[in-house]
Every structure is written in C-alpha cells, then in structure tokens.
Design an enzyme around this catalytic site. Sequence first.
Site, PDB file in Angstrom:
ATOM      1  N   GLY A 248       0.830  -1.193   0.000  1.00 22.20           N
ATOM      2  CA  GLY A 248       0.000   0.000   0.000  1.00 22.20           C
ATOM      3  C   GLY A 248       0.866   1.244   0.000  1.00 22.20           C
ATOM      4  O   GLY A 248       1.987   1.231  -0.517  1.00 22.20           O
ATOM      5  N   SER A 249       0.352   2.297   0.620  1.00 23.85           N
ATOM      6  CA  SER A 249       1.043   3.580   0.572  1.00 23.85           C
ATOM      7  C   SER A 249       2.282   3.584   1.463  1.00 23.85           C
ATOM      8  O   SER A 249       2.336   2.885   2.490  1.00 23.85           O
ATOM      9  CB  SER A 249       0.095   4.691   1.021  1.00 23.85           C
ATOM     10  OG  SER A 249      -0.318   4.472   2.350  1.00 23.85           O
ATOM     11  N   THR A 250       3.250   4.376   1.091  1.00 22.06           N
ATOM     12  CA  THR A 250       4.463   4.513   1.897  1.00 22.06           C
ATOM     13  C   THR A 250       4.120   5.084   3.268  1.00 22.06           C
ATOM     14  O   THR A 250       4.701   4.686   4.290  1.00 22.06           O
ATOM     15  CB  THR A 250       5.488   5.380   1.141  1.00 22.06           C
ATOM     16  OG1 THR A 250       5.887   4.654  -0.031  1.00 22.06           O
ATOM     17  CG2 THR A 250       6.721   5.670   1.972  1.00 22.06           C
ATOM     18  N   GLU A 251       3.149   5.979   3.283  1.00 21.30           N
ATOM     19  CA  GLU A 251       2.709   6.579   4.553  1.00 21.30           C
ATOM     20  C   GLU A 251       2.241   5.498   5.538  1.00 21.30           C
ATOM     21  O   GLU A 251       2.665   5.453   6.701  1.00 21.30           O
ATOM     22  CB  GLU A 251       1.561   7.534   4.199  1.00 21.30           C
ATOM     23  CG  GLU A 251       0.913   8.253   5.324  1.00 21.30           C
ATOM     24  CD  GLU A 251      -0.449   8.840   4.885  1.00 21.30           C
ATOM     25  OE1 GLU A 251      -0.801   8.787   3.692  1.00 21.30           O
ATOM     26  OE2 GLU A 251      -1.145   9.350   5.777  1.00 21.30           O
ATOM     27  N   GLY A 253       2.872   2.319   5.255  1.00 26.89           N
ATOM     28  CA  GLY A 253       4.020   1.427   5.467  1.00 26.89           C
ATOM     29  C   GLY A 253       4.813   1.840   6.706  1.00 26.89           C
ATOM     30  O   GLY A 253       5.251   1.000   7.494  1.00 26.89           O
ATOM     31  N   CYS A 304       1.539   0.330  -8.364  1.00 25.28           N
ATOM     32  CA  CYS A 304       2.664   0.854  -7.598  1.00 25.28           C
ATOM     33  C   CYS A 304       3.852   1.106  -8.512  1.00 25.28           C
ATOM     34  O   CYS A 304       4.664   1.973  -8.267  1.00 25.28           O
ATOM     35  CB  CYS A 304       3.030  -0.141  -6.504  1.00 25.28           C
ATOM     36  SG  CYS A 304       3.147  -1.812  -7.110  1.00 25.28           S
ATOM     37  N   GLU A 401       3.684  10.163  -5.768  1.00 21.59           N
ATOM     38  CA  GLU A 401       2.910   9.129  -6.459  1.00 21.59           C
ATOM     39  C   GLU A 401       1.484   9.639  -6.651  1.00 21.59           C
ATOM     40  O   GLU A 401       0.796   9.955  -5.690  1.00 21.59           O
ATOM     41  CB  GLU A 401       2.913   7.863  -5.605  1.00 21.59           C
ATOM     42  CG  GLU A 401       2.143   6.723  -6.229  1.00 21.59           C
ATOM     43  CD  GLU A 401       2.286   5.431  -5.450  1.00 21.59           C
ATOM     44  OE1 GLU A 401       1.875   5.384  -4.265  1.00 21.59           O
ATOM     45  OE2 GLU A 401       2.813   4.453  -6.016  1.00 21.59           O
TER      46      GLU A 401
END
Length: 497
Positions: A248-251, A253, A304, A401
């Site tokens: 999913g999102s880096t945030e 993560g 992604c 992104e």
Amino acid sequence: MSTVTLNKRVQDFVITRRQLFINGQLVDAKSGKTFDTVNPATGETLATIAEGDAADIDLAVRAARRAFDDGPWGRMTPSERGRIIWRIGDLISEHLEEFAELETLDNGKPLAVARAADVPLAAELFRYMAGWATKIEGNTIPLSVPYAPGAEFHAYTLREPVGVVGQIIPWNFPLLMAAWKLGPALATGNTVVLKPAEQTPLSALYLAEIMAEAGLPDGVVNVVNGYGETAGAALAAHPGVDKIAFTGSTEVGRLIATAATGNLKKVSLELGGKSPNIVFADADPQAAIAGAANAIFFNHGQCCVAGSRLYVEADRFDEVVAGVADIAKSIKLGDGFDPDTQMGPLVSDEQLEKVGGFLDSGRQEGATVVTGGARQGDKGFFFQPTVISKTRPDMRVVREEIFGPVVVASPFESLDEIAATANDSPYGLGAGIWTRDISKAHALAKRIRAGTVWINCYNVFDAALPFGGYKQSGWGREMGHEALEAYTELKAVCTQL
Ligand code: NAI
Ligand code: MG
C-alpha cells in the site's frame, strides 16, 4: 452493466450480506457493524460487508495460532501442502469468470483485463508456490571451531515457517495481491490473517471459500475485512502475530513498521513508486510509444510500479510525447463490463479527488497539460488519461505518487544525466528503458536504484520474477523464491559427534 449477465454465483455473492471468514466459518463482526462496497463505475452500493475491527482480528489471530500449533496443517507433508496450494490455483482457473466479474464490479477494471491478467496471474502464483512447498531446504555446514581442536561437529540449517502472519493488501489488484501474499506464506507452512482493502472486499472472501474447497484446513487462512485504521492497525500491532506483510502507501508502510516494533514482528513492505520510463532516441518508436502508454495507463495508473515519469531523449521528445498523447486521447473510458471499454473508473471518489488535486497542483506550479487533465462525466469515478509536460524536478506531480492515469514527460540529453534524474526520487520500485543499444541498456539498468528494470517492455510480471522496492518503495521481495525467505525463520542446528 447491461452488456453482461453476471454469473449466477456472482449475483448471489453481491446481493447477500458478506461475513468475515474466521476459523473456517462465516461469521458476523463482533460489533455487528457493516460497511458498503461501491461499484466505482456507478457509485452505487454493491454489497454490505461485515466490518471487522480489533476484536475480530484478535479472534482470527487466535484461530491462526491454533491452526499453526495444533491443526493438521503443521503435520501435513510438504507434498500434501503443495497439492492443496496447487488445487487452489486450479480452482481459481476453474472459477476465472466469477473472479473476473467480482474484480470488475469491485475495482472497476475492464473485464477483459481481469480475465487475461489478474485472475490467471493469481492462479499461476499459487501453482508456482505449490512447487516450492517440497523444496524448502536448509544446508549442511562444515565447522572449524577454533577453540575446540580435534572436536567433530555436524551442523545444518532448517528453514521453518515464521508462524502466524498478518497480511494487509490494497485495492488495485485485489485477488492478485492476495495471491502474492498467501502463496509463499502457505508454501512455507504459515497460517494467515488477511485484511483486504475496504474498497475491494469481495474477491478475497470468494477466495476463502475456494481455499476451503481445495482442502485448506480451518484457521489456516482467515479473512477479516474492515478499515485500515481499525482492523489493519490492530493486525499490525497484535502481539500474537509473528510477521506482517503489507502492500500500500508509503505513509501507511511507516505506520506498520512502527506498530510492528511492539513485539518486533518481522515486516515486509511493498510500497509506493514514481518509476522512470526512459526512451532513447534509437528506440523502436512504435514500441516505445505504445510501451510508455501501457506503462502509465495499465490499470488506470493504479499500479505501484506505473511508469509515471516519462523521460525521452531530446531529439525524439516531441514525437514520443505526441504519440503517447494520441493513445491517451483514443482510450475508451467506460464501465468495465462494456466490451468496448479500455479503461475503467478509478477505485473511489477519494482517489478521484486525489488525482484531481495533483492536476490542480501541477497547473498552479506551471506545468502544461498536453491532454486529459480532468474527470470524465459525473457518474462513477472516471479520470481522463493525462499527459503533462514542461515540468520541473521539484514539482509535486514529478515527485509524488499520483496513482492515476497521469504521466509527466521531460526531455534528457545524456546517459549520465538520465541516470541521475531517474534516481532523483525517494522511491525505487521500477524503471523502463527503451533502446536498441543493448550495451547502453544494461549499463543504465545497473545504475538505476530500483527493484525491477524492464528493457524494451514494461509491466511484465511473472510468479518466478522477484518484485519489490529499493529505498522507500519497500522492504523485502515478493514472488520468486526470494519470497520464501520473508516467510521463514532459519534455524542452525549444531551437534558434537
Ligand atoms: P493505504 O496504504 O491507506 O491502504 C492499503 C491497505 O492498508 C488497505 O488494506 C488499508 O485498509 C490498509 N491500511 C490503511 N491504513 C492503515 C493503518 N493505519 N494500519 C494498517 N493498515 C492500514 O492506501 P489508500 O489509502 O487506499 O491509497 C492511498 C495511496 O496509497 C494511493 O493513492 C497510492 O498512492 C498508494 N497505494 C499504493 C499501492 C501499492 O500498490 N503500492 C496500493 C494502494 C495504494
Ligand atoms: Mg489510506
């Protein structure tokens, strides 16, 4: 949707209220709460889904623990385990049409794409991983212990399952992401609690039924739908979970990695990207243009690894950008069930708003919208395929992104320059290189800090090819035999003879 008559089982599936799948049973959420999943092509409710939260995650983790410690799963031979996993792959193929319909309903992607890509890739992943179940091996290791002269040792390693695994997946390839996660976890003998994305809960529940049919014992895979902030966060933090795997999102993560510190569970992360797609002047122009369009527009840019930064050698910049823009203009947007549709809607109103926000930001910062740039229609979450140029490297549209069908294009002059530009990103997931000069292609491939580099192709995925990110695109690899490492612990056994 008038163009297609839904499969009967799919009709039943979406009209019935769907429960959680815990310990082989369909159950309501403890709280009794539900949420709706929406058809992104129409904005209408598709089905009502039991909304799991921390209490249900706890039940599921306990079921997975019992299945790991005491159930038949741990006593099965690798061959028996492999056969069940293979059968899951075969059953996915047998039910291809139903899975494809569920993906199109829930995610919005064209039915033809779900049929040709998502579902067969998921089936293949299980079959590929089934073969590994019998090949999880250790080594024998010759020792030279310096303080034990004359002593003889027999030492070897064992690869063992990590235990109870939590898996949190996104909505862009709902079934396929479940397969990427479940395949290696099962091949190595773990048990799982899977938390699908709240936008696309349907196919994982269907898969749960298929897995039971394939002979997977109760509790080995539990599916708990619910929101990220509640169910997802509870799974990431649960002390009974030995490993957490996330896409999913880096945030988010970062939140997962932080939550995992409580019991220092193992973590693997597959996060965001801003992947450069690099076209040299000597590339086959038709292949490069079609490839650049596919790199960004496949799955509506909700990949992604989308080729969202297009770099073209200066001499050919105008020609390639015009070519990609022509393809963008020709793409037919529509309901995924319409056979003429080439691109469906974005997954949610939230994503639609987010992508629109990036366009506003690009315009404000002075970029030029070559084509597209706006929502299409007022029903569903459609966004036009978009090409942006005249950007600067510091613009948000270049750095962040977007996760929609939006590519930013810039010219470059030299290999040294493009190597630096390609790497000028916090991400390092994928890259594309288009050239007829194989030496240049491989020289650049070596310099790019990314987990996948495609040469004269893009978006080629295979169960055998490891996938994952450098830098802030993630930790660890999925698919290939590398994926097995993320789901095993290594034990050294040392005997004095
Ligand atoms: P997200 O990262 O919030 O959601 C992905 C999964 O994580 C979902 O199952 C969600 O329920 C869960 N989740 C959310 N918050 C959580 C938390 N605090 N603890 C545990 N689990 C949590 O992504 P979202 O909001 O759907 O999309 C936002 C952006 O993320 C997209 O625009 C895109 O840039 C990126 N994204 C990247 C994906 C990839 O394949 N790398 C897939 C989906 C989104
Ligand atoms: Mg989110």
